[in-house]
Design an enzyme around this catalytic site. Structure first.
Site, short mmCIF file in Angstrom:
data_model
loop_
_atom_site.label_atom_id
_atom_site.label_comp_id
_atom_site.label_asym_id
_atom_site.label_seq_id
_atom_site.Cartn_x
_atom_site.Cartn_y
_atom_site.Cartn_z
N GLU A 116 0.80 -1.22 0.00
CA GLU A 116 0.00 0.00 0.00
C GLU A 116 0.83 1.26 0.00
O GLU A 116 0.51 2.25 -0.68
CB GLU A 116 -0.95 0.03 1.21
CG GLU A 116 -2.16 -0.88 1.09
CD GLU A 116 -1.92 -2.27 1.64
OE1 GLU A 116 -0.75 -2.55 2.05
OE2 GLU A 116 -2.86 -3.07 1.69
N HIS B 216 -10.50 -3.65 11.30
CA HIS B 216 -11.26 -3.58 10.05
C HIS B 216 -12.60 -2.89 10.23
O HIS B 216 -13.54 -3.17 9.48
CB HIS B 216 -11.52 -4.99 9.50
CG HIS B 216 -10.32 -5.68 8.94
ND1 HIS B 216 -9.32 -6.18 9.73
CD2 HIS B 216 -9.95 -5.98 7.66
CE1 HIS B 216 -8.40 -6.75 8.97
NE2 HIS B 216 -8.76 -6.64 7.71
C1 LIG Z 1 -2.13 -4.10 4.98
C2 LIG Z 1 -3.24 -4.95 4.47
N1 LIG Z 1 -3.55 -4.92 3.17
C3 LIG Z 1 -4.55 -5.68 2.68
C4 LIG Z 1 -5.27 -6.49 3.51
C5 LIG Z 1 -6.47 -7.29 2.97
N2 LIG Z 1 -6.07 -8.69 2.86
C6 LIG Z 1 -6.25 -9.56 3.87
S1 LIG Z 1 -5.59 -11.05 3.56
C7 LIG Z 1 -5.04 -10.54 2.05
C8 LIG Z 1 -4.26 -11.48 1.18
C9 LIG Z 1 -3.06 -12.00 1.91
O1 LIG Z 1 -2.37 -12.90 1.11
P1 LIG Z 1 -1.18 -13.74 1.73
O2 LIG Z 1 -0.26 -12.84 2.47
O3 LIG Z 1 -0.58 -14.54 0.64
O4 LIG Z 1 -1.86 -14.67 2.82
P2 LIG Z 1 -3.03 -15.75 2.57
O5 LIG Z 1 -4.33 -15.02 2.65
O6 LIG Z 1 -2.80 -16.35 1.24
O7 LIG Z 1 -2.87 -16.70 3.69
C10 LIG Z 1 -5.39 -9.23 1.80
C11 LIG Z 1 -5.09 -8.47 0.57
C12 LIG Z 1 -4.94 -6.49 4.87
N3 LIG Z 1 -5.61 -7.23 5.76
N4 LIG Z 1 -3.91 -5.74 5.32
#
Ligand SMILES: Cc1ncc(C[n+]2csc(CCOP(=O)(O)OP(=O)(O)O)c2C)c(N)n1
Ligand SMILES: Cc1ncc(C[n+]2csc(CCOP(=O)(O)OP(=O)(O)O)c2C)c(N)n1
Ligand SMILES: [Mg+2]
Ligand SMILES: [Mg+2]
Lengths: 325, 330, 325, 330
Positions: free
Chosen positions: C60, C129
């Site tokens: 971000e 959130h």
């Molecule tokens: C700083 C931030 N950006 C975006 C999100 C929204 N979000 C939650 S989980 C996720 C994907 C995360 O992917 P990954 O790190 O590969 O973990 P996974 O969900 O695959 O276990 C996103 C974009 C968030 N919670 N925090």
């Protein structure tokens, strides 16, 4: 009584706390050999070693988050942002981690950390190095916010902040660092949440904090010559707020000016003004008036910067406006 | 790997934890469908080998940070399914008195420094825990779980750089399930692996099959030993796949069914069960575990259902450790 | 007239603007195939291609900063934070870059970007959130801040935001996304800084924005049954603020309640309250009262979350307090 | 390098710009000492070869982001010393009407996207400029200057990852002067170089002698060509040394005098002058440049001194492009 500058007073407070409790560490850029740009940690590296003087890379987001993790394990980190303006890169660990951890874990864990950050304009440091930004912290439940105006207060308050089990934001005005003042003898701690009536008066109350306390006192002296008797409250701590002190003073003077250096819109002065409106409306002889920084970017050019933030003349004008004189 | 070194009990315990996590989460999905559960529920179905293999490489005194997809992390590190379930139902008997929910389960006594709703935020927290062990001169290791997508967050870079410079006892464990929410890691990075990034910090980086619990176990053990020996941090990448949507309700239409079906064949629990049967474990033993887990999870749900919500007055409790009332009031 | 949900309305507004001006791009996580978790950009990738639908990694801070750079070069990026709570990792490019660039360069360059961010509690999304966080933006000079309450407004305002040459923070309440309402026919733009009197009344003014507009209307209907005639102002834009609308209403009703969902301390409601105090004191029959979220971390547990943010009953109580009935 | 390829005029022009930057900054230090200048003044004395070599590898239509230590970057990219000086004196004739000062000089027409007071913040801005060129299908290259210490900021990682994934035409130029403020890069990282981090993004990374203007010139040219050919970003690291304190007033007591003296012997302007004399340049030609630069800088200072401050009413001007009055008032 001896005199110390505010930077030396903060140094002394931190030093005493580090001697007292081996869990206290300092974390930040240039904390080691240089002892920080303002000498706050000068000599600490020699005295306490690299395990307690953590000189970091320029990675504010992670060294602040790291301090949250250490605090959860019982360390008491005193983290420094070199300027409060840099909170933009380290806001998440403060607002979403440190501030919320205790609540989100149902009270399991505390985050006893302090974030120290120099604030303020007047040094020709321009747009990204001259802000105050209190509301970014006061709006976030879980944070305590302190902003001293004198060396003696700064020492007593930094010690309280270090001992506090909650995350404390400790805002130090850069133009106060060099100002020397009397220091109390012996050890002392000033509790968070206790305002200081630095001047008693009966006509009007000025509520303020940090460097503007000095300006308010100057304004009060000027106004005294014109027969206006000003009470000046130095809040010292914005959260928790010393409501009893505000209430007592407002109930006495019935006229209020709230002064802050930072941007007026959504500033903490507005919070105080609206609380007074809500609870002390009937005490007011006149509307609470704010004297505050303009809603502009801090300009570099000296005449513009001087026009950007309040000076004693602005405060005097504010008081006269309220008293309609 | 030389399976001889490990006892049958250990393997059965690992198997049990994988099943425990699976059944716990399948129960959640059922409750969610029935409208019994609120909020965002991120399951780790399909990733149990990575999680259990990793946590079994840790000691009880070691620490972890979990992610938004953290149910498995917590259970594998010792969290009880009843208190977990109660937390997810928002009940006062939950790990966080119902105040945290799915994304914020923590138990400091178990070394769980918290799941986290901010992607990448657990990485510095784990680093701080590692720093603490170094400061105190103790030998706990801290392990930070994070996803493939989280490895693109600035905190990954900043934290691992510090841990490397200071030789902190931290293992950075990337669960590479290949997706953020809908974004495939290949479309937003240009490297063959996440582990290769270890070169930027001059630390060990290794990739392993995240659906093979024993491969994960052995790989993480090495990284943990490295950290425990004060040789510094490392990156371990476990390649796996999330079988369900990002959160419950996500149809995951951004990925191809075929690929998902391929991964279904590599189900880590099934695979490990088969391996165990090839060793001296019987089908009856596995079935018994299955049944025991069914019963445990059913009881956990019952515990959650029977538990009360926190009293409404708790809403203002515990924002601050001291001066709470006054600081909340103004 | 057709009905649209707010998410579809925002989608339509963005879609029209992307058709109109090829410099408009969208930037953020999961903007492509998935079309964002709420379907805001569904189909955009097919329509506009990967050069204008920038699906980012989870970075971000940098994709927001990148958008500032693109905006300085004449692109008009519409950036998305998946939740406003994530501003903690992307505050610097907003507060120190986008907001300050025009001023610091002496007016050389504009930063015509929009930051869209879902806000709000009520979805059991817990501490990290469920926030609103308006003051983090309204306090920073250089930002404009918009927070619509209806699909029709959302569409007209997002179009204005895209066309605006300044950085605009566009706050979308998650619990408004699915609510359907009538849409005007044809193309229209709603100018920033124009409030909407959504209900006329003569006894008391409720000033609010975003989801609380709905609650305020509900409260007003209830109160009407008791003979209390409530005027409801939907601010729509917090910066610039429609002071004329506030002044006109306050001068008519002489009683004011400001309602916000976010944390009360240092909330934007306090800013409004103190402005009214300063300039319309003599118009007031009673102190301006704030109805706002508690100063606590958003709790997960449903009964606690329900107690955390204002509902129509809280607003009714607030109105009665002000009217002393 | 094959010096033949380049004209004498080019070399003299490079020399002139190095001298221009040096004299500009020495003048600043004098004014600062006399109390004529306010704010934080970060000079790049000793780093001119890196700066000039880099900017000469760029075309006029290319873009740069500068840093807090940005006087040289701007001058080498074409900024005029009189308007620069006026800006640093806070005068209305300055590049930013006096509102930006030393850390915020910008001239969009010259492709200067601004110096920046936030360490690491220019990196994403440059990336966004690169994205713009890609979107528009134009062939400008954007180059981001940043320091060794800035490479530990999260934006470094995040931005370069995106640029690599999308093959953006950006050159990431690390001026490794070995220090943040007082912190030596070796004490906070564990790698031999910054350039090695390129491996984490699968892009070229190269280190060169930052005090040799021609080495820098050639190295950056390659990176620029790579970017212009749409082959993507690269990292170029120029190893150099800042000869003065971090800002004026910093005694730099955190470094050893001996090391600083060693670097003084490698002064980039002196070294380049000697090289030129070995070619077909005469001492008179160099002296003439010197004298011309003395005169230019003197005139620049006089211009700054003679210029008025902005009118105080400008304090509220230009916060917003539209609705400025109202948005500033409330
Ligand atoms: C700083 C931030 N950006 C975006 C999100 C929204 N979000 C939650 S989980 C996720 C994907 C995360 O992917 P990954 O790190 O590969 O973990 P996974 O969900 O695959 O276990 C996103 C974009 C968030 N919670 N925090
Ligand atoms: C985010 C942020 N953190 C800290 C600072 C304070 N600061 C200004 S320059 C500097 C050192 C930068 O070192 P480097 O990136 O190597 O550049 P150099 O000064 O050597 O040119 C620091 C710590 C800042 N301006 N911004
Ligand atoms: Mg993933
Ligand atoms: Mg440096």
């Amino acid at each position: 009584m001896s005199k110390l500058s505010m930077s030396k007073a903060i140094r002394e407070g931190l030093y005493e706390e580090m001697l007292r409790d081996e869990n206290v560490i300092v974390v930040g850029e240039d904390m080691g050999t240089m002892g920080n740009p303002f000498g706050i940690t000068l000599g600490f590296l020699d005295e306490f070693g690299p395990n307690r003087v953590i000189e970091t890379p320029i990675s504010e987001s992670s060294f602040t988050g790291m301090s949250v993790g250490a605090a959860m394990r019982g360390i008491r980190p005193v983290v420094e942002l070199m300027y409060v303006d840099f909170i933009g890169v380290a806001m998440d660990p403060i607002m979403n981690q440190a501030a919320k951890m205790r609540y989100m874990t149902g009270g399991q864990v505390n985050v006893p950390m302090v974030l120290r950050a120099p604030i303020g304009a007047g040094r020709r440091n321009a747009g990204q190095h001259s802000q105050c930004l209190e509301p970014l912290f006061t709006h976030i439940p879980g944070l305590k916010v302190v902003a001293p105006s004198t060396p003696a207060d700064a020492k007593g308050l930094i010690k309280a902040a270090v001992r506090d089990d909650d995350p404390v934001i400790f805002l130090e005005h850069k133009l106060l660092y060099a100002i020397k003042d009397e220091m109390p003898e012996g050890e002392y701690v000033i509790p968070l949440g206790k305002a200081n009536v630095v001047r008693e008066g009966k006509d009007v109350t000025i509520i303020t904090w940090s460097r503007q306390v000095l300006f308010a006192k100057e304004a009060a002296e000027e106004l005294a010559k014109e027969g206006i008797d000003v009470e000046v409250i130095d809040l010292r701590t914005l959260v928790p707020l010393d409501w009893e002190a505000i209430k007592a003073s407002v109930s006495k003077t019935h006229n209020v000016v709230v002064v802050q250096e930072g941007y007026k819109r959504s500033g903490f002065a507005g919070e105080i003004s609206s609380q007074i409106m809500e609870e002390l409306f009937d005490e007011l002889d006149s509307p609470v008036y704010r004297v505050a920084g303009l809603n502009v970017v801090p300009p570099f050019s000296p005449p513009l910067e001087d026009a950007f933030f309040p000076n004693p003349q602005d405060i005097i004008a504010g008081v006269k406006k309220v008293l309609e004189v | 790997m030389s399976k001889k070194k490990y006892s049958k009990e250990l393997f059965l315990s690992m198997y049990e934890d994988m099943v425990r996590i699976r059944k716990f989460e399948i129960k959640l999905t059922e409750c969610f469908m029935k409208g019994m559960l609120a909020g965002n529920i991120h399951t780790c179905v399909g990733q149990e080998a990575t999680i259990v293999g990793t946590c079994y490489a840790l000691e009880k005194r070691d620490f972890i940070t979990a992610t938004h997809r953290g149910h498995g992390h917590c259970i594998a590190k010792g969290a009880k399914t009843d208190k977990m379930m109660a937390e997810l139902f928002g009940k006062v008997t939950g790990y966080c008195r119902g105040k945290g929910g799915s994304m914020h389960v923590a138990d400091l006594d178990l070394g769980i420094l918290g799941a986290n709703g901010i992607v990448g935020a657990g990485i510095p927290i784990a680093t701080g825990s590692g720093l603490t062990s170094k400061i105190k001169g103790t030998d706990e290791v801290t392990l930070s779980f994070f996803g493939d997508a989280a490895s693109n967050q600035g905190t990954f870079h900043e934290s691992i750089n510090m841990a490397s410079a200071w030789k902190l006892p931290v293992v950075y464990l990337c669960e590479n399930n290949q997706y953020g929410v809908s974004v495939n890691i290949k479309s937003v990075t240009n490297t063959e692996s996440i582990a290769v990034r270890a070169k930027a910090y001059n630390i060990p980086g290794v990739t392993c099959d995240g659906n093979d619990v024993l491969a994960v176990f052995e790989t993480v053990q090495e990284a943990v030993a490295h950290a425990r020996d004060k040789k510094g941090p490392s990156i371990v990448e476990c390649v796996t796949y999330r079988m369900r949507g990002h959160y419950e309700g996500d149809p995951a239409s951004y990925r191809s069914k075929e690929v998902t079906e391929e991964w279904a064949k590599k189900d880590p629990i099934k695979a490990f069960g088969e391996k165990l049967l090839e060793m001296d474990v019987t089908q009856e033993e596995l079935d018994a575990i299955d049944a025991a887990m069914d019963a445990e999870i059913e009881a956990a749900m019952q515990f959650a259902l029977d538990s009360p919500y926190p009293d409404v007055s708790e809403v203002t409790l515990d924002v601050y450790a001291s001066d709470n009332e006054r600081s909340v009031a103004r």
